[in-house]
Design an enzyme around this catalytic site. Structure first.
Site, mmCIF file in Angstrom:
data_model
loop_
_atom_site.group_PDB
_atom_site.id
_atom_site.type_symbol
_atom_site.label_atom_id
_atom_site.label_comp_id
_atom_site.label_asym_id
_atom_site.label_seq_id
_atom_site.Cartn_x
_atom_site.Cartn_y
_atom_site.Cartn_z
ATOM 1 N N ASP A 111 0.760 -1.210 0.007
ATOM 2 C CA ASP A 111 -0.027 -0.115 0.112
ATOM 3 C C ASP A 111 1.095 1.270 0.207
ATOM 4 O O ASP A 111 0.386 2.184 0.463
ATOM 5 C CB ASP A 111 -1.184 -0.037 1.286
ATOM 6 C CG ASP A 111 -0.372 0.067 2.354
ATOM 7 O OD1 ASP A 111 0.905 -0.175 2.507
ATOM 8 O OD2 ASP A 111 -0.710 0.269 3.554
ATOM 9 N N ASP A 189 7.549 -4.510 13.962
ATOM 10 C CA ASP A 189 8.074 -3.001 13.934
ATOM 11 C C ASP A 189 8.311 -2.350 15.366
ATOM 12 O O ASP A 189 9.374 -1.911 15.512
ATOM 13 C CB ASP A 189 7.093 -2.287 13.076
ATOM 14 C CG ASP A 189 5.746 -2.153 13.315
ATOM 15 O OD1 ASP A 189 5.329 -3.192 14.204
ATOM 16 O OD2 ASP A 189 4.983 -1.454 12.769
#
Length: 345
Positions: A111, A189
């Site tokens: 994306d 992350d």
């Protein structure tokens, strides 16, 4: 490193809009040989697979073989997606570094749309990553990169940051050797942002982002999208980074130039900033004293105010540089700063 091969690993799942990501990557890449595109698909989504296949030999399409559900603690059932993402990252990075044996890789998600100088940026920063062991990644992303908070006239400006930004990032095979054995089951992350993984290393990040995200729908359910992400300014001016001297980003040089510049800037109060007073001062510094004052200032000025393991987004030695009402502002701790406090989270 001039002719180094830097593959782009595109992490895909069930977004057929991956076409928007791939179209820009293929339009802007200067060489198919130096920047092979590898799309790693999880989820087994047929329509997305058809879109990827439509590119033929322009991209390599690899598929995560394990699509099974992952046993998770009952309280994490709603986070199943984050477990699958971590599993996919582990597999895909393993393919790039173990099977294809690349020296480094640029990771993007399906994306992201890239800027015209995306490849130029990473090609120029790659030698820095090889030369400076205090760096562990180069990122295309500025977490506070909303249009009114960056200086678009300084698209060539780069920073060091202690915050792992992700969202289009370059890593070396050696880093994967280090991370793979302890790769987390979920939330990869934020795990990267923990002191045990970061180990006082920094990333390079731009003033103006070289990626933007168009994916509101995802595992985070648009958590930050409407508030921040959709306003990130994507750089639209090609900067010839490979012709610039980026040695100022090496740790010693950076601290010799950046820190004195920050602490020489006159200190102002947040009310003066908000009232647009004391314009004659040029760049200014706003000093915070603790977690609560950092968050209050960040909120008041439109910065992302969350901290991960005590590190502010886009921060270096606690300093966040941004533009507010047309002037440079450094939101900074006192000059005798001694390190991050992971309890500030």
């Amino acid at each position: 490193p001039a002719g180094a091969v830097l593959p782009v690993l595109v992490m895909a799942c069930d977004r057929s809009t991956v076409r928007r990501c791939l179209d820009k990557l293929l339009r802007y890449r200067p060489s198919a040989q130096r920047f092979p595109v590898i799309v790693s698909q999880d989820c087994g989504h047929a329509e997305t697979a058809r879109v990827i296949a439509s590119y033929g030999d322009a991209v390599a399409h690899i598929r995560q073989p394990d699509l099974s559900d992952i046993p998770v603690p009952a309280e994490h059932r709603k986070f199943q997606g984050y477990y699958k993402i971590a599993r996919h990252y582990r597999w895909a990075l393993g393919q790039v570094f173990r099977t294809f044996r690349y020296r480094a890789a640029i990771v993007v998600e399906d994306d992201l749309e890239v800027a015209p100088d995306f490849f130029e940026y990473f090609q120029a920063a790659f030698p820095l990553l090889l030369a400076d062991r205090s760096l562990w990644c180069v990122s295309a992303w500025n977490d506070n990169g909303k249009e009114q908070m960056v200086d678009v006239g300084q698209a060539e400006l780069l920073y060091r940051t202690d915050f792992f930004p992700g969202l289009g990032w370059l890593l070396l095979a050696e880093l994967w050797d280090e991370l793979e054995p302890k790769w987390p089951r979920a939330f990869w992350d934020d795990w990267m942002r923990q002191p045990e993984q970061r180990r006082d290393r920094s990333c390079v990040r731009p003033e103006v982002s070289r990626t933007m995200t168009f994916g509101r729908k995802g595992v985070s359910h648009g958590q930050f999208f409407d508030q921040y992400l959709k306003f990130i300014k994507l750089n639209d001016r090609f900067v010839p980074f490979t012709q610039l001297d980026l040695s100022y980003l090496k740790k010693e040089e950076y601290e010799r130039s950046f820190l004195p510049k920050v602490y020489a800037a006159p200190e102002v109060r947040v009310e003066e900033l908000q009232g647009n007073r004391r314009r004659e001062l040029g760049a200014v510094r706003l000093q915070y004293s603790g977690r609560d004052s950092f968050k209050a200032f960040a909120k008041a000025l439109g910065l992302m105010d969350d901290l991960k393991s005590g590190v502010p987004r886009a921060g270096y030695r606690g300093i966040v540089s941004f533009v507010y009402r047309g002037r440079r502002v450094y939101l900074a701790p006192p000059s005798d700063w001694t390190g991050y406090d992971p309890s500030w989270s």
